[in-house]
Scaffold this motif. Structure first.
Motif, PDB file in Angstrom:
ATOM      1  N   VAL A  58       8.290   5.256  -0.857  1.00 45.31           N
ATOM      2  CA  VAL A  58       9.960   4.900  -0.818  1.00 45.31           C
ATOM      3  C   VAL A  58      11.198   5.604  -0.759  1.00 45.31           C
ATOM      4  CG1 VAL A  58      11.577   2.965  -1.608  1.00 45.31           C
ATOM      5  CG2 VAL A  58       8.877   2.293  -0.869  1.00 45.31           C
ATOM      6  N   LEU A  59      10.532   6.334  -2.517  1.00 43.58           N
ATOM      7  CA  LEU A  59      11.715   7.833  -2.671  1.00 43.58           C
ATOM      8  C   LEU A  59      11.504   9.183  -1.711  1.00 43.58           C
ATOM      9  CD1 LEU A  59      11.166   8.439  -5.795  1.00 43.58           C
ATOM     10  CD2 LEU A  59      12.655   7.749  -5.266  1.00 43.58           C
ATOM     11  N   SER A  60      10.460   8.497  -1.078  1.00 44.33           N
ATOM     12  CA  SER A  60      10.498   9.582   0.684  1.00 44.33           C
ATOM     13  C   SER A  60      11.421   9.781   1.304  1.00 44.33           C
ATOM     14  CB  SER A  60       9.535  10.256   1.089  1.00 44.33           C
ATOM     15  OG  SER A  60       9.241   9.402   1.294  1.00 44.33           O
ATOM     16  N   ALA A  61      11.978   8.227   1.226  1.00 38.23           N
ATOM     17  CA  ALA A  61      13.045   7.811   2.805  1.00 38.23           C
ATOM     18  C   ALA A  61      14.495   7.907   2.461  1.00 38.23           C
ATOM     19  CB  ALA A  61      12.473   6.432   3.484  1.00 38.23           C
ATOM     20  N   ARG A  62      14.262   8.044   0.839  1.00 42.58           N
ATOM     21  CA  ARG A  62      15.002   7.355   0.254  1.00 42.58           C
ATOM     22  C   ARG A  62      16.741   8.037   0.959  1.00 42.58           C
ATOM     23  NH1 ARG A  62      15.233   3.977  -5.505  1.00 42.58           N
ATOM     24  NH2 ARG A  62      14.192   2.812  -4.029  1.00 42.58           N
ATOM     25  N   GLU A  63      17.802   8.020   0.611  1.00 44.65           N
ATOM     26  CA  GLU A  63      18.963   8.881   1.394  1.00 44.65           C
ATOM     27  C   GLU A  63      19.829   9.616  -0.237  1.00 44.65           C
ATOM     28  OE1 GLU A  63      23.989   7.856   2.818  1.00 44.65           O
ATOM     29  OE2 GLU A  63      22.148   6.131   2.633  1.00 44.65           O
ATOM     30  N   GLY A  64      19.746  11.039   0.234  1.00 46.87           N
ATOM     31  CA  GLY A  64      19.788  11.883  -1.485  1.00 46.87           C
ATOM     32  C   GLY A  64      18.358  12.886  -1.821  1.00 46.87           C
ATOM     33  N   LEU A  65      17.342  11.530  -1.190  1.00 46.00           N
ATOM     34  CA  LEU A  65      15.854  12.556  -2.155  1.00 46.00           C
ATOM     35  C   LEU A  65      15.405  13.016  -1.058  1.00 46.00           C
ATOM     36  CD1 LEU A  65      15.242  10.061  -5.168  1.00 46.00           C
ATOM     37  CD2 LEU A  65      15.807  11.951  -5.286  1.00 46.00           C
ATOM     38  N   GLU A  66      15.378  12.750   0.414  1.00 45.38           N
ATOM     39  CA  GLU A  66      14.436  12.892   0.924  1.00 45.38           C
ATOM     40  C   GLU A  66      13.564  14.401   1.008  1.00 45.38           C
ATOM     41  OE1 GLU A  66      17.237  13.056   4.618  1.00 45.38           O
ATOM     42  OE2 GLU A  66      16.749  10.523   4.148  1.00 45.38           O
ATOM     43  N   PHE A  67      12.300  14.010   0.970  1.00 42.16           N
ATOM     44  CA  PHE A  67      11.677  15.409   0.903  1.00 42.16           C
ATOM     45  C   PHE A  67      10.462  15.197   1.499  1.00 42.16           C
ATOM     46  CE2 PHE A  67      10.930  11.857  -2.673  1.00 42.16           C
ATOM     47  CZ  PHE A  67       9.132  11.997  -3.086  1.00 42.16           C
ATOM     48  N   GLU A  68       9.722  16.106   2.319  1.00 41.12           N
ATOM     49  CA  GLU A  68       8.651  16.009   3.080  1.00 41.12           C
ATOM     50  C   GLU A  68       7.300  15.626   2.208  1.00 41.12           C
ATOM     51  OE1 GLU A  68       7.926  17.403   6.327  1.00 41.12           O
ATOM     52  OE2 GLU A  68      10.070  16.955   6.349  1.00 41.12           O
ATOM     53  N   THR A  69       6.739  14.381   3.053  1.00 44.42           N
ATOM     54  CA  THR A  69       5.256  14.752   2.209  1.00 44.42           C
ATOM     55  C   THR A  69       4.899  13.157   3.478  1.00 44.42           C
ATOM     56  OG1 THR A  69       4.379  12.492   1.028  1.00 44.42           O
ATOM     57  CG2 THR A  69       6.667  11.959   1.038  1.00 44.42           C
ATOM     58  N   THR A  70       3.428  13.506   3.236  1.00 42.83           N
ATOM     59  CA  THR A  70       2.794  12.345   4.152  1.00 42.83           C
ATOM     60  C   THR A  70       2.225  11.266   3.611  1.00 42.83           C
ATOM     61  OG1 THR A  70       0.730  14.119   2.970  1.00 42.83           O
ATOM     62  CG2 THR A  70       1.541  15.054   5.119  1.00 42.83           C
ATOM     63  N   LEU A  71       1.923  11.448   2.817  1.00 45.67           N
ATOM     64  CA  LEU A  71       1.865   9.754   1.815  1.00 45.67           C
ATOM     65  C   LEU A  71       2.408   8.683   2.598  1.00 45.67           C
ATOM     66  CD1 LEU A  71       0.441   9.865  -0.745  1.00 45.67           C
ATOM     67  CD2 LEU A  71       2.863   8.956  -2.079  1.00 45.67           C
ATOM     68  N   VAL A  72       2.020   7.747   2.485  1.00 45.96           N
ATOM     69  CA  VAL A  72       2.323   6.363   2.813  1.00 45.96           C
ATOM     70  C   VAL A  72       2.166   5.405   1.828  1.00 45.96           C
ATOM     71  CG1 VAL A  72       2.077   6.587   5.372  1.00 45.96           C
ATOM     72  CG2 VAL A  72       0.310   5.639   4.140  1.00 45.96           C
ATOM     73  N   SER A  73       3.418   4.347   1.488  1.00 48.21           N
ATOM     74  CA  SER A  73       3.102   2.895   0.823  1.00 48.21           C
ATOM     75  C   SER A  73       1.563   2.435   1.274  1.00 48.21           C
ATOM     76  CB  SER A  73       4.167   2.362   0.811  1.00 48.21           C
ATOM     77  OG  SER A  73       3.708   0.388   0.843  1.00 48.21           O
ATOM     78  N   ASP A  74       0.969   2.015   0.132  1.00 45.38           N
ATOM     79  CA  ASP A  74       0.049   1.474  -0.108  1.00 45.38           C
ATOM     80  C   ASP A  74       0.266  -0.136   0.731  1.00 45.38           C
ATOM     81  OD1 ASP A  74       0.566   2.172  -3.379  1.00 45.38           O
ATOM     82  OD2 ASP A  74      -0.021   0.092  -3.331  1.00 45.38           O
ATOM     83  N   THR A  75       0.708  -0.638   0.700  1.00 48.91           N
ATOM     84  CA  THR A  75       1.849  -1.965   0.441  1.00 48.91           C
ATOM     85  C   THR A  75       0.354  -3.206   1.443  1.00 48.91           C
ATOM     86  OG1 THR A  75       2.517  -4.094   1.592  1.00 48.91           O
ATOM     87  CG2 THR A  75       2.867  -2.058   2.808  1.00 48.91           C
ATOM     88  N   ALA A  76      -0.560  -3.284   1.047  1.00 50.68           N
ATOM     89  CA  ALA A  76      -1.475  -4.664   1.724  1.00 50.68           C
ATOM     90  C   ALA A  76      -1.782  -5.764   0.725  1.00 50.68           C
ATOM     91  CB  ALA A  76      -3.290  -3.984   1.402  1.00 50.68           C
ATOM     92  N   PRO A  77      -2.465  -6.010   2.074  1.00 52.37           N
ATOM     93  CA  PRO A  77      -2.390  -7.538   1.073  1.00 52.37           C
ATOM     94  C   PRO A  77      -4.161  -7.841   0.289  1.00 52.37           C
ATOM     95  CG  PRO A  77      -3.007  -8.250   3.369  1.00 52.37           C
ATOM     96  CD  PRO A  77      -2.737  -6.505   3.558  1.00 52.37           C
ATOM     97  N   LEU A  78      -4.469  -8.241  -0.845  1.00 58.28           N
ATOM     98  CA  LEU A  78      -5.580  -7.867  -1.289  1.00 58.28           C
ATOM     99  C   LEU A  78      -6.561  -9.143  -1.534  1.00 58.28           C
ATOM    100  CD1 LEU A  78      -4.019  -5.560  -4.289  1.00 58.28           C
ATOM    101  CD2 LEU A  78      -5.504  -5.074  -2.375  1.00 58.28           C
ATOM    102  N   HIS A  79      -5.756 -10.364  -0.835  1.00 56.75           N
ATOM    103  CA  HIS A  79      -6.936 -11.530  -1.551  1.00 56.75           C
ATOM    104  C   HIS A  79      -7.943 -11.644  -0.726  1.00 56.75           C
ATOM    105  CE1 HIS A  79      -4.712 -12.003   2.780  1.00 56.75           C
ATOM    106  NE2 HIS A  79      -5.982 -12.689   2.955  1.00 56.75           N
ATOM    107  N   THR A  80      -8.171 -11.030  -0.294  1.00 59.52           N
ATOM    108  CA  THR A  80      -9.853 -10.771   0.489  1.00 59.52           C
ATOM    109  C   THR A  80     -10.542 -10.253  -0.268  1.00 59.52           C
ATOM    110  OG1 THR A  80      -9.612  -8.637   2.248  1.00 59.52           O
ATOM    111  CG2 THR A  80      -9.508 -11.653   3.100  1.00 59.52           C
ATOM    112  N   LEU A  81     -10.401  -8.835  -1.145  1.00 55.82           N
ATOM    113  CA  LEU A  81     -10.859  -8.092  -1.942  1.00 55.82           C
ATOM    114  C   LEU A  81     -11.450  -9.418  -3.486  1.00 55.82           C
ATOM    115  CD1 LEU A  81     -11.674  -5.800  -3.699  1.00 55.82           C
ATOM    116  CD2 LEU A  81      -9.250  -5.178  -4.327  1.00 55.82           C
ATOM    117  N   VAL A  82     -10.219  -9.502  -3.724  1.00 53.11           N
ATOM    118  CA  VAL A  82     -10.125 -10.426  -4.756  1.00 53.11           C
ATOM    119  C   VAL A  82     -11.202 -11.384  -4.635  1.00 53.11           C
ATOM    120  CG1 VAL A  82      -9.147 -12.650  -6.627  1.00 53.11           C
ATOM    121  CG2 VAL A  82      -8.626  -9.956  -5.599  1.00 53.11           C
ATOM    122  N   GLN A  83     -11.621 -12.570  -3.312  1.00 52.36           N
ATOM    123  CA  GLN A  83     -12.543 -12.621  -3.598  1.00 52.36           C
ATOM    124  C   GLN A  83     -14.205 -12.659  -3.626  1.00 52.36           C
ATOM    125  OE1 GLN A  83     -12.181 -16.621  -2.699  1.00 52.36           O
ATOM    126  NE2 GLN A  83      -9.954 -15.894  -3.350  1.00 52.36           N
ATOM    127  N   ALA A  84     -14.210 -11.251  -2.503  1.00 57.41           N
ATOM    128  CA  ALA A  84     -15.461 -10.799  -2.703  1.00 57.41           C
ATOM    129  C   ALA A  84     -15.676 -10.240  -4.225  1.00 57.41           C
ATOM    130  CB  ALA A  84     -14.814  -8.874  -2.433  1.00 57.41           C
TER     131      ALA A  84
END
Lengths: 331, 331
Positions: A175-201
């Motif tokens: 998120v910071l890498s996309a923020r105005e005034g803070l843009e920097f190069e990174t190949t990083l992506v957000s880890d956003t994901a649903p975790l309910h099936t992990l928890v069930q397992a």
């Protein structure tokens, strides 16, 4: 009201304690879990709500739409509930481009499909230009708890193991890498994901999962502190066992941030009885959302309410809750 | 995005039809009721959510806090559900005075107590000064439907009677009277109130209640149009049977507004089989929230999807949905 009151740190806790909890106090709310669990005619339901105000709306690996879906599913998952249905309320700012709205809605709908949950009701409001910030989304999730375990912030016991499901801080730095005034190069992506099936397992291999929480606002350090306070136990973890990507380390150094306080949106912390910890960890490794899971430390009887870290230099330091915001509007 | 898209009128309907419904389409959402009703292991649950962005935060007879509680309870009540629990998500603007927050929270807690429902979970976020407007609240309600009636927007039938539970427009005019630049003298107070016990009483005297809706954004005219469209029937009512207070008439004349489009927050429209209409009306009169209820007209087979009014001059005119906003940010 200061920005720090929305940090998820100590100022947020004080805001709740001073204004919200005295007014609304009841046995369910007072548990301070990220979701309410209650019985309706013999069925255990879970209810959770979150307002999403992330800025900017779009960032590497996601946007406010999928974040709002996954975040609420995860708050249900953290008590072992399976999501039944979602609602969403949109506060739109006059002048929001329709293309942006379309992108966000498409992303939300995709996230719902991926997680296998339906949005069943909603609301839209529009405020004048300058009275909002593009788009805020509040999602509420209702889930069903079919297991008989009690997974709650107050159940950590000395001797339990601390597990983290994957690298920390990816979301915040993305998120910071996309923020105005803070843009920097990174190949990083957000880890956003649903975790309910992990928890069930995980629940399928162990009846001895005591606490689950997703380290969002305030990051891993705040989450461990909350759990230590609620359970009146100490926690200790090893710095060199922490899963942190090189890109996150580098960005944190550049920006003067501590990755322990940077938000994740697709990770969980599990506190598990020691006997079952290896089995739970193996089960996490077998799930796409837990492939990089690690055991990072343990619950201790000494220093209740306090979290400490054995540093890479062999010393031990207190990992406190931050007072205010390291990173505002990260979710 | 224009302010009119939040009006609750035709532009809101178009926004939903263009962006939201195609993306999220499912049998529950597609009913376009103000709440979702679905089965969970044989129990019928109702779920509803609303974002409250009313400006100003405080107005004669209420504030954003009690409005957020009552509004969501009423959306549950409109399918005959009894509220089980509420959640609330707060988006606070940096600089919001703590005194204002305290007043709003106290009012919310009082409204919860009055209605006999608990707030069981919540969330708070803070946005920078100028990125919000003091305080927005999204409340979500979960309710239980214990009756076997189907009360839904698509169930109005020719011959049914139109009932209104009390004077219309009080809320909208009360909010306007407090709005900066529009301040005028009135003794009027908002009609905000929880209607679930009124609805329970009505259902106890008649199994033939087909539609219930609270005429909030867009007022009585928009609500009747929505119901006429969903049920593919016409509706006709008498201007001289409309319950409208003198203060509301006077303020509407002064401001150039039509009271048919001014919001209520503690009124309901009921569409009831003709045989039971008198009994339902009598039951409403016996309840504090329905003491001034009136029968205003009937459902007709002619002109499906259209609402007409017999004026005090004896002529008949079409009462259309407004395209955009007569009054923005009224709830």
């Amino acid at each position: 009201m200061l920005l720090g009151h929305g940090s998820g740190g100590r100022m947020t806790a004080e805001l709740l304690a001073r204004f919200f909890l005295p007014a609304f106090s009841n046995p369910i709310l007072d548990q301070l879990n990220d979701q309410a669990v209650f019985d309706v005619h013999g069925i255990r339901l879970a209810l959770t709500t979150d307002a999403f105000v992330v800025s900017p709306l779009f960032f590497p690996g996601g946007d406010i739409g999928c974040l709002a879906v996954n975040g609420t599913i995860n708050d249900l998952a953290m008590c072992g509930a399976m999501p039944l249905a979602l609602s969403a309320a949109f506060i739109l700012e006059e002048g929001l481009p329709f293309d942006d709205l379309q992108r966000v809605i498409t992303s939300m709908a995709d996230a719902c499909r991926t997680a296998g949950v339906q949005l069943v009701t909603g609301d839209t409001k529009v405020v004048e230009r300058g009275k909002g910030d593009g788009l805020f989304i509040t999602t509420t999730g209702i889930g069903i708890v079919t297991h008989s375990l009690t997974i709650s912030a107050d159940r950590a016991q000395p001797g339990d193991c601390l597990l983290v499901s994957g690298p920390i801080g990816d979301h915040g730095i993305a998120v910071l890498s996309a923020r105005e005034g803070l843009e920097f190069e990174t190949t990083l992506v957000s880890d956003t994901a649903p975790l309910h099936t992990l928890v069930q397992a995980m629940m399928a291999v162990s009846p001895d999962i005591h606490c689950l929480r997703d380290p969002t606002r305030g990051g891993l350090a705040s989450t461990l502190n909350e759990l230590a306070i609620s359970s009146r136990v100490g926690m200790r973890f090893d710095e060199n066992r922490l899963p942190i990507r090189d890109e996150v380390r580098a960005a944190c150094e550049l920006l003067g941030l501590d990755p322990l306080y940077v938000a994740c949106e697709g990770r969980l912390v599990a506190i598990v009885g020691a006997r079952d910890a290896d089995a739970v960890l193996a089960c996490m490794h077998a799930h796409p959302c837990g492939a990089e899971a690690r055991m990072i430390g343990e619950v201790v009887a000494v220093h209740p309410g306090m979290v400490t870290m054995r540093t890479v230099f062999g010393s031990e330091r207190v990992v406190d809750m931050l007072a205010g915001a390291q990173l505002p509007r990260i979710c």
